[in-house]
Design a protein around this motif. Sequence first.
Motif, short mmCIF file in Angstrom:
data_model
loop_
_atom_site.label_atom_id
_atom_site.label_comp_id
_atom_site.label_asym_id
_atom_site.label_seq_id
_atom_site.Cartn_x
_atom_site.Cartn_y
_atom_site.Cartn_z
N TYR A 1 0.74 -1.27 0.08
CA TYR A 1 0.14 0.08 -0.04
C TYR A 1 0.90 1.13 0.17
CZ TYR A 1 -3.17 3.62 1.56
OH TYR A 1 -3.95 4.64 1.75
N ARG A 2 1.89 1.16 0.80
CA ARG A 2 2.85 2.49 0.79
C ARG A 2 3.61 2.60 -0.24
NH1 ARG A 2 5.71 1.26 5.69
NH2 ARG A 2 7.71 1.18 4.73
N LEU B 1 1.17 4.29 -2.66
CA LEU B 1 0.92 5.43 -2.27
C LEU B 1 2.32 6.49 -2.86
CD1 LEU B 1 -1.09 7.53 -0.91
CD2 LEU B 1 0.13 7.03 1.11
N ASN C 1 2.77 6.89 -6.64
CA ASN C 1 1.31 7.27 -7.55
C ASN C 1 0.67 6.12 -8.13
OD1 ASN C 1 1.29 10.00 -6.64
ND2 ASN C 1 2.90 10.54 -8.18
N THR D 1 -2.11 3.20 -9.07
CA THR D 1 -3.42 2.98 -8.68
C THR D 1 -3.51 1.36 -8.22
OG1 THR D 1 -4.13 4.50 -10.33
CG2 THR D 1 -5.80 3.12 -9.68
N ARG E 1 5.23 11.37 6.32
CA ARG E 1 4.94 10.96 4.86
C ARG E 1 4.74 9.69 4.49
NH1 ARG E 1 6.02 15.89 6.01
NH2 ARG E 1 5.73 17.60 4.92
#
Length: 410
Positions: free
Chosen positions: A80-81, A84, A87, A89, A199
């Motif tokens: 997931y990270r 993210l 960028n 999808t 972040r």
Amino acid sequence: MNTSFILRKDKISKDGLIPIRLLITLDGERIRRNVKNVKTNIKFWKNQRIKPNPKNESYNFHIEYNKELDELEEKVKLIYRFALLNNITLSKEYVLNKLENNTFNSNNIAPDFFDSYHEFIETNRSSKAIGTTKKYVSTVNFIKDFQNETGYHVTFDSLNIEYYEKFRDYAFGNRNTLNNYFGKLITGTKTFMNWAFERGYHSNLEFKKFKTVQNDIEVIYLTMDELMLLYNFKFESKRLEHVRDFYCFGCFTGLRFSDLKQLKKSNVFNDHIRLNIQKTKTIDHTIPLNKFAKEILEKYSDTLYQPLPAISGQKFNQYIKECCEIVGITTSINITRYIGNRRIDKILPKYQLITSHTARKTFVTNSLVLGMKEMIVRNITGHKDDKSFRKYVEIAEDFKKEEMNIWNKI
């Protein structure tokens, strides 16, 4: 993206063992994946993990199986990270593909440490003072030198206690770094790591254990007699005269060198100056002008140098030492510094220690010695750190005690 583990009760075996399934919820869509070779009895299943078996029963491999579940859950978070940060999808096919990829781990998910550090510098450039940005640049360059010279590969995950100890030994042993500067390097690193953590660039919190080092150092300033000697001296060189006036204006107002450099005619009024302080971002900071500051401004009111002649910081520190040597500010000063546990003592003539920073210290110290209230001095200078300001108060109190000793000579 949410992760959970459930039992596949439709697949219970004859001996009562049930397979475990990973269930991922992604934007309302469910992604299912069986956990290979992990089964348990329903009586051992609690809070999505396997409980230890009673001592009178056969070992149920709860340690090994739970470790596998933990690692699988962590891998989902990494996927997931990674998506993210890059960028990407997320889709069912993408997640399942990464779960099957045995080379996908924390070593290849995190952004590059040094690329991220430069991003940190650029992101903060518009909101931080120029001096602060320079400190960040110095810190990352120092870390690069450490990596190049020691071979220690610096990543987000490698900033642990081993890193801290090797970095400390390199700083003190290879670079003869003073303790206070080492403390600034560690502080800069921790600031960056906190920024990167917020972040999602890493999940390593070992850096919070890093200890900063700070030793008290001498406050170098000009006494009132020395200041007046410098202020009234007739220099043959215009270059030195300009440097002296610029420095003395700082001694009479308490302004930092960075604020003196940006001073404009529009900042100057009859009995005060008003400007925005660069370091603290203070708007419309007002400083009353005493007669000495007014005399300097008046001196340049009809010249090309108005309101003050300016010079680069590096040249300024060189020239102000020259000025102080010429006027005879040569008192011997004992300087003590520490590199790790090594004590370094030096005795230097005072003029060698005079820099742009000592002008502000001269203003604070002499203002307190003359009896100005601490609150007023702090308001003029904008000091926010109580610990650093207390040093000036202590010097002023010691000076008053020495003056009181005059009575003992009667």
